[in-house]
Design an enzyme around this catalytic site. Structure first.
Site, short mmCIF file in Angstrom:
data_model
loop_
_atom_site.label_atom_id
_atom_site.label_comp_id
_atom_site.label_asym_id
_atom_site.label_seq_id
_atom_site.Cartn_x
_atom_site.Cartn_y
_atom_site.Cartn_z
N CYS A 273 -20.17 -34.55 -11.76
CA CYS A 273 -19.80 -35.84 -11.18
C CYS A 273 -18.28 -36.01 -11.33
O CYS A 273 -17.62 -35.22 -12.01
CB CYS A 273 -20.52 -36.96 -11.93
SG CYS A 273 -20.07 -36.99 -13.66
N GLU B 90 -22.71 -42.53 -26.01
CA GLU B 90 -22.13 -43.61 -25.18
C GLU B 90 -22.61 -44.98 -25.69
O GLU B 90 -21.81 -45.92 -25.81
CB GLU B 90 -22.55 -43.41 -23.71
CG GLU B 90 -21.96 -44.46 -22.79
CD GLU B 90 -22.52 -44.38 -21.37
OE1 GLU B 90 -22.82 -43.27 -20.88
OE2 GLU B 90 -22.67 -45.45 -20.75
N THR C 174 -24.51 -45.85 -18.57
CA THR C 174 -24.19 -45.49 -17.18
C THR C 174 -25.23 -44.60 -16.51
O THR C 174 -25.30 -44.56 -15.29
CB THR C 174 -22.83 -44.76 -17.14
OG1 THR C 174 -22.86 -43.71 -18.10
CG2 THR C 174 -21.69 -45.69 -17.42
N CYS D 254 -23.75 -45.92 -13.17
CA CYS D 254 -22.72 -45.44 -12.25
C CYS D 254 -23.35 -44.93 -10.96
O CYS D 254 -24.47 -44.46 -10.94
CB CYS D 254 -21.81 -44.42 -12.92
SG CYS D 254 -22.24 -42.75 -12.60
#
Ligand code: F3S
Length: 283
Positions: free
Chosen positions: A12, A126, A162, A190
């Site tokens: 990504c 995260e 995300t 995301c």
């Protein structure tokens, strides 16, 4: 046997950026270069980075001044951030901008008086980092059942890791809406994740066997595997070509392949090569 790829898979934008920043720094060879965690969740790429000179350390006391420190795509905790700010280390910040946005929005929710609910995996780096920006004052859930016995205050703010599946996020949010007066929602999943999950599920419904390639610790790879498995029971998570379930390829007409956002193309190519060799032997 036909191999089918989804429209979106592989690296990504955030991963690509982190990889480029890392190799650019290593190529300069100006100072020793360190990282406190994996730059991306790919064991193969981590090995390659080590071979090119990246040193992994456990804490900042192991670094002298005049060193480079690369922050991985998942960012760092607020505690480490303030330690680094006081040092003379050169920081190369490869935190994905989407992840940085979650840190900012979560902090703001707390500042504005919302009780924070994070949709995500509590153990993932995260989520640990998001929690650090609000002193751990939040609850983390990865499905709406976990909210069943929890009483929430009147004002709740919701963010997401995300890489969470969009349906999980929607279910948690609608469950909270039923319980409290005011809900502020930031859909921080995301776009790269959404695209990859939707196109992987589309392929999974059309093939006999589905292969999801990526690191065992990669949350987005695990989510891709889970989502595809719901659609196609013959879905397997492989870290590399060594995990390929050759026995399962017998009598298979169509193989679907997708990969996590951190999986290098050359790892995918090796899996394809092994399938093609198997095909040739079957003729
Ligand atoms: Fe960033 Fe999304 Fe990739 S959060 S690291 S662009 S999966």
């Amino acid at each position: 046997m036909e191999i089918i790829f989804p429209e979106y898979y592989g690296w990504c934008f955030g991963v690509l950026r982190a990889i480029e920043l890392t190799y650019q720094t290593l190529e300069k060879k100006n100072f020793p270069t360190y990282a406190l965690s994996e730059i991306i969740h790919s064991p193969q790429e981590t090995k390659r980075m080590k071979e090119r000179g990246l040193n992994f350390i456990l804490d900042l006391s192991q670094i002298k001044d005049n060193s480079n420190l690369i922050i991985g795509a998942f960012g760092i905790s607020s505690y480490l951030r303030s330690q680094i700010n006081q040092s003379k280390i050169t920081v190369i910040d490869a935190t994905c901008p989407y992840v940085r946005e979650v840190f900012y929005l979560t902090e703001k929710l707390k500042r504005d008086g919302y009780y924070v609910v994070i949709v995500g995996n509590r153990k993932h780096i995260e989520v640990q980092n998001i929690l650090s920006y609000i002193e751990g004052e939040a609850i983390v859930v990865d499905n709406c059942r976990q909210l069943k016995n929890i009483s929430l205050p009147h004002r709740v703010g919701v963010v997401s890791q995300t890489t969470q599946p969009i349906n999980t996020f929607k279910k948690v949010v609608s469950n909270i809406v039923e319980k409290v007066k005011e809900v502020k929602v930031h859909r921080t999943i995301c776009y790269e994740t959404v695209k990859r999950q939707a196109s992987a599920q589309d392929i999974a419904s059309k093939v006999d066997i589905m292969l999801v390639i990526g690191g065992r610790h990669s949350e987005n790879t695990k989510n891709l595997h889970r989502l595809c498995k719901r659609i196609n029971v013959n879905t397997y998570h492989l870290e590399d070509e060594k995990d390929l379930p050759l026995k399962m390829l017998k009598r298979v007409q169509k193989v679907g392949i997708t990969s996590g956002a951190s999986t290098p193309q050359w790892v995918i190519d090796k899996v394809v090569e092994k399938i093609n060799k198997y095909k040739a032997l079957q003729k």
